[in-house]
Design an enzyme around this catalytic site. Structure first.
Site, PDB file in Angstrom:
ATOM      1  N   VAL A 199      20.929 -60.927 -91.190  1.00  0.00           N
ATOM      2  CA  VAL A 199      20.667 -60.632 -92.717  1.00  0.00           C
ATOM      3  C   VAL A 199      19.596 -61.126 -92.989  1.00  0.00           C
ATOM      4  O   VAL A 199      19.473 -62.471 -93.057  1.00  0.00           O
ATOM      5  CB  VAL A 199      21.973 -60.613 -93.188  1.00  0.00           C
ATOM      6  CG1 VAL A 199      21.952 -60.234 -94.797  1.00  0.00           C
ATOM      7  CG2 VAL A 199      23.117 -59.990 -92.379  1.00  0.00           C
ATOM      8  N   ASP A 248      35.999 -56.526 -89.198  1.00  0.00           N
ATOM      9  CA  ASP A 248      35.304 -57.616 -88.763  1.00  0.00           C
ATOM     10  C   ASP A 248      35.496 -58.768 -89.877  1.00  0.00           C
ATOM     11  O   ASP A 248      34.756 -59.413 -90.668  1.00  0.00           O
ATOM     12  CB  ASP A 248      33.818 -57.759 -88.536  1.00  0.00           C
ATOM     13  CG  ASP A 248      33.239 -58.914 -88.119  1.00  0.00           C
ATOM     14  OD1 ASP A 248      34.008 -59.891 -87.491  1.00  0.00           O
ATOM     15  OD2 ASP A 248      31.878 -59.330 -88.456  1.00  0.00           O
ATOM     16  N   GLY A 261      24.264 -58.604 -85.833  1.00  0.00           N
ATOM     17  CA  GLY A 261      22.579 -58.729 -86.035  1.00  0.00           C
ATOM     18  C   GLY A 261      22.506 -59.910 -86.912  1.00  0.00           C
ATOM     19  O   GLY A 261      23.173 -60.865 -86.956  1.00  0.00           O
TER      20      GLY A 261
END
Length: 726
Positions: free
Chosen positions: A466, A575, A464
């Site tokens: 930030v 991740d 996504g």
């Protein structure tokens, strides 16, 4: 004779450029060399991982000539597959294929002092020339760039081109703005079929062991080695959202509508164009669903777009949108002169003081080492209590949330229809459970919405985007997830509870979340915008001695060891990569984004869909979708390698850092030539070899032979201590 044949083919090519009904044909290499000035660098107009594109002159017209870069691992079948797909793909929204060349010539050359005869292969493709470039050059937000009619034309044309491909059983597999060319009148044309596949009539999916494509546009199932027509739809959804908003992401429908209202209010039938915006937003979001079966097919997408055009032609508009946008326009006119403007948050954001309302969620004693024994965080780490309150106005450093309640989005959020929607989302993601947890703050949508602007965007990745901003004058980061398949109900609530309990001096703390959006937002403490990737590979002028690098490695390993070992419930990062290791001005690291992958996909450990940076992913995780402690260990091994070499790890590169390093290790050779020259001095070589050995153990393809993160942390800690004493 050759000249005569070449002249005939050149005349044929001139005719084909003008005759759109002409069939593609074989073109001799000599002709393609002639029209491109022997593939001159001056004629080059583009390049990619597997080809270079040249401009060719044919009479008074132009063509694009794509010369494939022949490599040892490139099979002739790949070229045949591309030609097969191109021969079937004839549509106004697909770049027109004119011809091909497959030529092999025997060449004599000198090899180690000997004359040898070798076959030189040339694979070349010829297309119509599109002078306006590709779509990626036109991507902006609603405030500038293309008008809505042009954007809609590109969206619909791209959908029509993709529908034609799918109806002809063709998977594109590399759909992205860079592969959509823009012709006259903003007509889109899909290009680059280098990865495409033609499926048989009874075939619905295909498999591969070699992952190719463009990260950021690849569907999750790609990482499991399989793809379907729905994989192209996923890529299409990301492109649609980019055309609408100027960025990848998972947008809120009402925010997109509100942003476009400003641009469309003066146009005719603005409300029906806003309906198109709304429909396109819904389509984009649905296309990005992680479950391929929930994505719409291309025909269904076109049918929905056609209905919006019928609405415009007949003057009929959907009643729900009519009511919503009428309210929006009225409120916008009232607020037009009082819109808030926000500035980028600078480095000084850390100096902002906070109110106790939010500070109480972040000023908590934290584990400063992965081993047992708690220490209270130093006062300079949490300057959030006992300081003067900051006035709730817009500051030059950032966006103040409290002063935004007069904006149109605030009033939009207070519409009853959106209140009900927010409540439904709150319940869907386990809000009732989290309401009873006193160490997780639940934020309101109106608190976070003003921060979710392009100007506050600090990072984007596979999960996504930030943003950085102020809430109650406290600096925070807000993670907005891409996926439409975030875990829900108790699953999401339980993951938030677990992550909120990770309290460590070198882990970015999860403060809370907002569940009122379509996809929940995660709110973390702000640490820094600088990260290890930036320091190693972008701002390469920053000197990094071996002691600093070892300290970063040892401290980061300790933090990961802590989360692997300190909890009854297994916590994995999933991740681990340099961009998730944030660094302050003293190079003290804090690891961010722990456990994000568990929020995005179902199955937790057995995620079934690998999302992240492939350059750092455990091969077993890529192959099976099984995330384990050893997956984090492998990723950390790549980080150690980057620290000692200051070279970037890459994926899909036969000459990659990891492959070269492991080949040296396998052959019993040292990797001295890979070490960064800044630190590869005589007195450091023994320590560098030791670090390389630890990296090699972490990168072992046999997961059972990899060390634990606790073992890695212990060994690096001892090395760091001995380095400091020497």
């Amino acid at each position: 004779m050759d000249t005569k044949i070449r002249t005939i083919h050149k005349v044929d090519l001139e005719r084909m450029v003008l005759d759109e009904s002409a069939e593609p044909t074989y073109l001799p290499l000599s002709l393609l060399q002639e029209i491109t000035d022997s593939f001159s660098d001056d004629q080059q107009i583009g390049s990619g991982g597997s080809a270079i594109v040249y401009k060719g002159t044919v009479g008074k017209g132009m063509v694009a000539v794509k010369k494939l870069s022949i490599t040892i691992d490139m099979h002739e079948n790949n070229f045949h597959k591309e030609v097969e797909c191109l021969m079937k793909a004839k549509h106004k929204n697909i770049v027109r294929f004119l011809g091909y060349c497959s030529d092999t010539q025997g060449m004599v050359g000198d090899y180690d002092g000997k004359f040898v005869m070798a076959d030189v292969r040339n694979w070349v493709l010829c297309f119509e020339y599109i002078p306006n470039g590709s779509l990626d050059k036109y991507i902006t937000d609603a405030s500038c760039g293309l008008k809505w009619r042009d954007r809609y034309r590109i969206i619909k044309g791209s959908c029509e081109g993709l529908l034609h491909l799918h109806e002809n059983r063709i998977l594109h597999l590399d759909l992205k703005p860079g592969n959509i060319l823009i012709a006259d009148h903003m007509v889109p044309k899909i290009a680059d079929f280098g990865l495409s596949r033609c499926l048989d009539e009874d075939q619905t999916r295909a498999f591969t062991s070699h992952l190719c494509g463009s990260q950021g546009y690849l569907a999750p199932e790609f990482y499991r080695g399989q793809f379907t027509f729905a994989s192209d739809i996923y890529s299409l959804g990301i492109i649609i959202v980019e055309i609408l908003t100027g960025e990848k992401g998972y947008p809120e429908e009402e925010n997109v509508v509100a942003n476009w209202m400003n641009q469309l209010e003066a146009s005719d039938q603005w409300h029906t164009q806003l309906e198109q915006v709304r429909v396109c937003t819904k389509i984009g979001i649905q296309c990005m669903d992680l479950n391929p079966k929930k994505r719409p097919v291309a025909r269904h997408i076109l049918d929905r777009l056609d209905k919006t055009e019928i609405t415009i032609e007949t003057g009929i508009s959907g009643s729900s949108v009519e009511q919503q946008v009428s309210f929006l326009k009225e409120q916008y006119c009232q607020e037009k002169n009082s819109k808030l403007s926000y500035q980028y948050l600078g480095k000084e954001i850390k100096e902002h003081a906070g109110t106790e309302g939010l500070a109480e969620y972040v000023e908590i004693p934290r584990e400063d080492h992965w081993q047992q024994g708690e220490q209270e965080a130093s006062s300079d780490q949490w300057p959030l209590r006992g300081v003067q309150d900051v006035k709730k106005t817009v500051s030059p450093q950032g966006a103040s949330i409290s002063s935004s309640n007069n904006g149109v989005l605030y009033k939009l959020n207070n519409l009853d229809i959106f209140d009900r929607k927010a409540h439904r989302n709150h319940v869907r993601y386990g809000g009732p459970t989290l309401e009873n947890v006193n160490f997780v703050k639940l934020f309101k949508k109106k608190e976070l919405s003003p921060i979710l602007k392009n100007k506050n965007l600090i990072r984007r990745d596979s999960f996504g985007v930030v943003y950085m901003g102020l809430v109650d004058s406290v600096p925070v980061t807000i993670r907005k997830l891409f996926s439409g398949s975030v875990v829900q109900n108790e699953d999401f609530a339980n993951e938030v509870i677990i992550q909120s309990q990770v309290i460590h001096g070198n882990m970015v703390r999860l403060i809370g979340c907002c569940l009122e959006f379509e996809v929940p937002m995660l709110v973390h403490e702000f640490h820094s915008t600088a990260n290890l990737h930036y320091i190693l590979h972008i701002n390469i002028k920053v000197p990094l001695n071996l002691g600093v690098r070892l300290s970063i490695a040892a401290t980061s390993a300790g933090a990961l060891a802590y989360v692997h070992s300190a909890f009854a419930t297994k916590i994995l990062h999933g991740d681990v990569k340099p961009s998730n290791i944030l660094l302050d001005n003293n190079f003290v690291p804090k690891i961010s984004d722990i456990g994000i992958s568990r929020l995005i996909v179902r199955g937790h450990e057995h995620s079934g869909a690998c999302i992240g940076d492939m350059a750092y992913m455990d091969p077993l995780y890529v192959r099976t979708g099984l995330l384990t402690e050893q997956s984090d260990v492998y990723s950390f091994g790549v980080i150690i390698l980057e620290l000692v070499t200051r070279r970037k790890a890459t994926h899909m590169d036969k000459n990659s850092l990891v492959i070269n390093f492991l080949e040296n290790h396998k052959q019993g050779r040292k990797s001295t030539e890979l070490f960064d020259k800044e630190i590869a001095v005589a007195e450091n070589l023994e320590l560098l070899d030791t670090l390389a050995g630890i990296a090699a153990e972490c990168l072992n393809f046999d997961v059972d032979l990899r060390p634990t993160m606790v073992d890695v942390a212990n060994r690096l800690s001892m090395l760091n201590q001995s380095c400091n004493l020497s």
